[in-house]
Each structure stands twice: as C-alpha cells, then as structure tokens.
Design a protein around this motif. Structure first.
Motif, mmCIF file in Angstrom:
data_model
loop_
_atom_site.group_PDB
_atom_site.id
_atom_site.type_symbol
_atom_site.label_atom_id
_atom_site.label_comp_id
_atom_site.label_asym_id
_atom_site.label_seq_id
_atom_site.Cartn_x
_atom_site.Cartn_y
_atom_site.Cartn_z
ATOM 1 N N GLY A 10 0.808 -1.208 0.000
ATOM 2 C CA GLY A 10 0.000 0.000 0.000
ATOM 3 C C GLY A 10 0.844 1.263 0.000
ATOM 4 N N ALA A 11 1.933 1.250 0.772
ATOM 5 C CA ALA A 11 2.824 2.411 0.808
ATOM 6 C C ALA A 11 3.489 2.635 -0.547
ATOM 7 N N ILE A 12 3.893 1.548 -1.202
ATOM 8 C CA ILE A 12 4.502 1.671 -2.535
ATOM 9 C C ILE A 12 3.480 2.208 -3.531
ATOM 10 N N SER A 13 2.267 1.679 -3.489
ATOM 11 C CA SER A 13 1.214 2.137 -4.391
ATOM 12 C C SER A 13 0.898 3.613 -4.161
ATOM 13 N N ASP A 14 0.836 4.018 -2.899
ATOM 14 C CA ASP A 14 0.555 5.429 -2.585
ATOM 15 C C ASP A 14 1.676 6.322 -3.105
ATOM 16 N N TRP A 15 2.923 5.876 -2.948
ATOM 17 C CA TRP A 15 4.041 6.685 -3.435
ATOM 18 C C TRP A 15 4.000 6.803 -4.962
ATOM 19 N N LEU A 16 3.729 5.707 -5.635
ATOM 20 C CA LEU A 16 3.675 5.750 -7.097
ATOM 21 C C LEU A 16 2.607 6.729 -7.575
ATOM 22 N N THR A 73 1.949 9.510 -6.467
ATOM 23 C CA THR A 73 2.445 10.892 -6.381
ATOM 24 C C THR A 73 3.483 11.201 -7.447
ATOM 25 N N GLN A 74 3.899 10.194 -8.207
ATOM 26 C CA GLN A 74 4.981 10.348 -9.165
ATOM 27 C C GLN A 74 4.454 10.447 -10.593
ATOM 28 N N THR A 75 5.297 10.970 -11.467
ATOM 29 C CA THR A 75 4.976 10.950 -12.890
ATOM 30 C C THR A 75 4.753 9.519 -13.333
ATOM 31 N N ARG A 76 3.697 9.269 -14.077
ATOM 32 C CA ARG A 76 3.390 7.899 -14.483
ATOM 33 C C ARG A 76 4.372 7.446 -15.553
ATOM 34 N N LEU A 77 5.031 6.323 -15.281
ATOM 35 C CA LEU A 77 5.974 5.718 -16.201
ATOM 36 C C LEU A 77 5.655 4.232 -16.327
ATOM 37 N N PRO A 78 6.100 3.581 -17.397
ATOM 38 C CA PRO A 78 6.026 2.111 -17.437
ATOM 39 C C PRO A 78 6.785 1.549 -16.237
ATOM 40 N N THR A 79 6.092 0.863 -15.345
ATOM 41 C CA THR A 79 6.655 0.502 -14.045
ATOM 42 C C THR A 79 6.592 -0.993 -13.813
ATOM 43 N N LEU A 80 7.667 -1.512 -13.234
ATOM 44 C CA LEU A 80 7.770 -2.903 -12.813
ATOM 45 C C LEU A 80 8.161 -2.920 -11.338
ATOM 46 N N ILE A 81 7.474 -3.729 -10.556
ATOM 47 C CA ILE A 81 7.804 -3.939 -9.141
ATOM 48 C C ILE A 81 8.208 -5.396 -9.010
ATOM 49 N N LEU A 82 9.415 -5.646 -8.550
ATOM 50 C CA LEU A 82 9.857 -7.037 -8.497
ATOM 51 C C LEU A 82 10.747 -7.259 -7.294
ATOM 52 N N GLY A 83 10.765 -8.523 -6.862
ATOM 53 C CA GLY A 83 11.596 -8.878 -5.722
ATOM 54 C C GLY A 83 11.015 -10.060 -4.973
ATOM 55 N N PRO A 142 -3.453 -4.294 -2.475
ATOM 56 C CA PRO A 142 -3.006 -2.906 -2.605
ATOM 57 C C PRO A 142 -2.458 -2.552 -3.987
ATOM 58 N N LEU A 143 -2.067 -3.540 -4.780
ATOM 59 C CA LEU A 143 -1.552 -3.251 -6.118
ATOM 60 C C LEU A 143 -2.644 -3.212 -7.179
ATOM 61 N N LYS A 144 -3.856 -3.664 -6.817
ATOM 62 C CA LYS A 144 -4.954 -3.715 -7.783
ATOM 63 C C LYS A 144 -5.671 -2.358 -7.807
ATOM 64 N N CYS A 150 2.628 -2.722 -14.585
ATOM 65 C CA CYS A 150 1.477 -1.870 -14.853
ATOM 66 C C CYS A 150 0.977 -2.131 -16.265
ATOM 67 N N ASP A 151 -0.140 -1.479 -16.623
ATOM 68 C CA ASP A 151 -0.749 -1.768 -17.923
ATOM 69 C C ASP A 151 -0.019 -1.124 -19.095
#
Length: 244
Positions: A151-157, A159-169, A182-184, A211-212
């Motif tokens: 949820g914290a990562i989603s909230d931070w994203l 606030t940022q300029t939208r870019l093609p984004t990958l979250i991995l780990g 929280p990612l949906k 992301c899409d």
C-alpha cells in the motif's frame, strides 16, 4: 520452460529482460559463501536489469556480500548508487544492477511500514530513449506488514509521474493465488514459479508486478546448474514489451 541465451546480449533487444534474485548474502545451500558463483548465476539470467535482495550482510555497517569489485571483474553490470554508506551495495539489502545501455535518471528510497526494518528502492531509468521505472522490494514476513508495504509503494507511485513501471523482488508471499490487493487494479502480479526453496520448490515467493503500460511476453525461473546451489532462492526473470 523457454531456454535462456547462452551469453549476455551486447545491446538492448525488442523486449526488456529483467530478473529478480534473493542472493542470500551469497551463501549457498552448500553453506559456502561464494560471490563469484552468485555473479555467474546473475549473468546466466541474461537480464538487462537485475534486482537483488539480501545483497548486504546484516550486521554492523552492512558490508556488501556481493562487492562492486566482484561485479566488475565478472561482468559489465554496474550497480546503481543505492547505498547510503561506503560499504554496502544496496539499501535494506535491495540492490539493482544494470547493463551499460541502461541510464539512471533518478533514484528513490522508500521507507516501508513494518514490524522489522524494511525499505524499497525505485529507479527511474532510460533504455533506448524510453523512460521506465523499476521498484525493488523485499517484503515482510507477516501478511499485514506485506499489505501495508504494498500500500505504501502504491501510494508513493500515485504521487509520481506515471511511467512504465515494474515492481519485483522477494514478496515473501507463499500463496500463489494471494490477491495482493493494494496493487490492484493498477498492477498485474506474475509468479514465474516456486522459486523457494531452491532444492524443494515450495513456494513462489519471488514475483514481478507490471502496470498496464507493459505487455508481458514470457517469464520463468533459472532452475539449473549453479543456480540450484548458489542461494536458497532461484532467480526469476521476465521479458516485457511496450505496446505499439
């Protein structure tokens, strides 16, 4: 499973190839700490961007388990300048290695809510003229913590300029069907396979969320050779393309 290239490509291809690997501080299932072996496994993924977890030791100043010297001697990967001291490779164990054509535009450190200290790193990168964002994570052991962290990562994203984004780990999620709400609906989460334990294949702890703006082409695990011994996790990888 599709075969990986025999050698590292020397230029960006039509698809972006990424990998995520919990390297367990370079400690293998044979109880040998072997950074050179770890680096050979990373190279075997043929990733342009490799996101690592547990890249640093846990005690003291958290010195790098996989040092820049080993990386430079074995490959043309460059570690992004994530560390906040002079001895670590990453931050909260999260590190990102990139091939020479990947350029760093901006770097972010995200403190995550948790019972134990956790953080994520986000890198805005340029590849072949295209801006993209990669977020490296190692989520907590408890389900409530994981959900709050996502949820914290989603909230931070947001606030940022939208870019093609990958979250991995290392998502530390044992259930292959966990919704990770929280990612949906902004992200689709892929679990390439039961990456933990390297010897037993118990659970798909390691994942990639996209992301899409990305189209996934294929994903998989590296489950052969030295990857079976270099860590208790197997590396996962994915290939993505931008629509149009």
């Amino acid at each position: 499973m599709d075969a990986l290239p025999d050698t590292l490509p020397d230029a960006p291809g039509e698809r972006l190839r990424i990998a995520s690997y919990n390297i367990r501080k370079c400690l293998g299932t044979d109880r040998r700490r072997n950074p050179e072996r770890t680096m050979r496994v990373i190279k075997r993924t043929a990733a342009e961007i490799a996101v690592l977890q547990e890249a640093d030791r846990r005690l003291g100043d958290r010195p790098a388990a996989l040092t820049p010297e080993v990386i430079a001697q074995a490959s043309d990967y460059t570690p992004l300048p994530i560390a906040k001291n002079h001895v670590s490779l990453g931050w909260h164990g999260n590190a990102i290695l990139v091939r020479p054509w990947i350029e760093l535009e901006d770097l972010h450190h995200l403190d995550l809510p948790s019972f134990e200290p956790r953080g994520a790193v986000a890198a805005d990168l340029r590849r072949d003229g295209q801006l993209l964002r990669v977020v490296g994570v190692h989520l907590g052991l408890r389900t409530p913590d994981r959900l709050r962290q996502l949820g914290a990562i989603s909230d931070w994203l947001a606030t940022q300029t939208r870019l093609p984004t990958l979250i991995l780990g290392d998502f530390n999620e044992w259930s292959a069907t966990a919704p990770l709400a929280p990612l949906k609906p902004d992200f689709n989460v892929l679990a390439p396979g039961p990456s933990f334990h390297a010897r037993l294949r118990l659970a798909p702890l390691d994942r990639i969320a996209h992301c899409d703006l990305w189209e996934p082409a294929r994903t998989g695990m590296l489950d052969e050779g030295e990857a079976l011994r270099a860590s208790d996790h197997l590396p996962i990888w994915g290939e993505f393309r931008l629509p149009g």
